[in-house]
Design a protein around this motif. Structure first.
Motif, mmCIF file in Angstrom:
data_model
loop_
_atom_site.group_PDB
_atom_site.id
_atom_site.type_symbol
_atom_site.label_atom_id
_atom_site.label_comp_id
_atom_site.label_asym_id
_atom_site.label_seq_id
_atom_site.Cartn_x
_atom_site.Cartn_y
_atom_site.Cartn_z
ATOM 1 N N VAL A 162 -62.224 4.925 33.627
ATOM 2 C CA VAL A 162 -61.192 5.049 34.654
ATOM 3 C C VAL A 162 -59.790 5.212 34.059
ATOM 4 N N VAL A 163 -59.433 4.347 33.155
ATOM 5 C CA VAL A 163 -58.055 4.368 32.636
ATOM 6 C C VAL A 163 -57.827 5.563 31.722
ATOM 7 N N TYR A 164 -58.767 5.832 30.842
ATOM 8 C CA TYR A 164 -58.601 6.945 29.910
ATOM 9 C C TYR A 164 -59.506 8.097 30.285
ATOM 10 N N ARG A 220 -54.723 9.304 24.343
ATOM 11 C CA ARG A 220 -53.417 8.936 24.906
ATOM 12 C C ARG A 220 -52.660 10.117 25.483
ATOM 13 N N ASN A 221 -52.818 11.272 24.904
ATOM 14 C CA ASN A 221 -52.035 12.433 25.335
ATOM 15 C C ASN A 221 -52.740 13.280 26.385
ATOM 16 N N GLU A 222 -53.900 12.825 26.853
ATOM 17 C CA GLU A 222 -54.643 13.554 27.872
ATOM 18 C C GLU A 222 -54.523 12.823 29.207
ATOM 19 N N GLY A 223 -54.497 13.566 30.273
ATOM 20 C CA GLY A 223 -54.564 12.962 31.597
ATOM 21 C C GLY A 223 -53.349 12.149 31.997
ATOM 22 N N LYS A 224 -53.564 10.895 32.289
ATOM 23 C CA LYS A 224 -52.547 10.013 32.852
ATOM 24 C C LYS A 224 -51.484 9.636 31.829
ATOM 25 N N GLY A 225 -50.304 9.339 32.349
ATOM 26 C CA GLY A 225 -49.222 8.887 31.497
ATOM 27 C C GLY A 225 -49.391 7.418 31.123
#
Length: 88
Positions: free
Chosen positions: A86-88, A25-30
């Motif tokens: 893709v999402v995570y 959750r804390n990596e990459g995308k918001g």
């Protein structure tokens, strides 16, 4: 049915955030970007899955319950791979 489908898509995203991909959750995308990608993909997948289900039942002569189970199983696998890649 539409409200139930949308509610399920939202709840599934929240469960993915909380349980499945918690460590990412804390990596990459918001979170809002992940939600938008997840929500969009799941709605497109649903729109594509329903005609396939109807085709299996009407033309493929597969009973409704096994056809639903088959399409949901395939959808589960495709959704998981999409979210993981893709999402995570």
């Amino acid at each position: 049915a539409i409200i139930a489908a949308e509610s399920t898509i939202i709840m599934n995203f929240l469960l993915l955030e909380r349980l499945v991909f918690r460590d990412l959750r804390n990596e990459g995308k918001g979170p809002w970007r992940r939600f938008a990608e997840s929500f969009t993909f799941n709605n497109v997948e649903t729109v594509l899955r329903l005609p396939v289900l109807a085709l299996l039942v009407s033309s493929g002569h597969v009973a409704a319950v096994p056809a639903t189970a088959l399409t949901l199983l395939v959808a589960f696998l495709v959704r998981f791979v999409f979210h993981a890649r893709v999402v995570y």
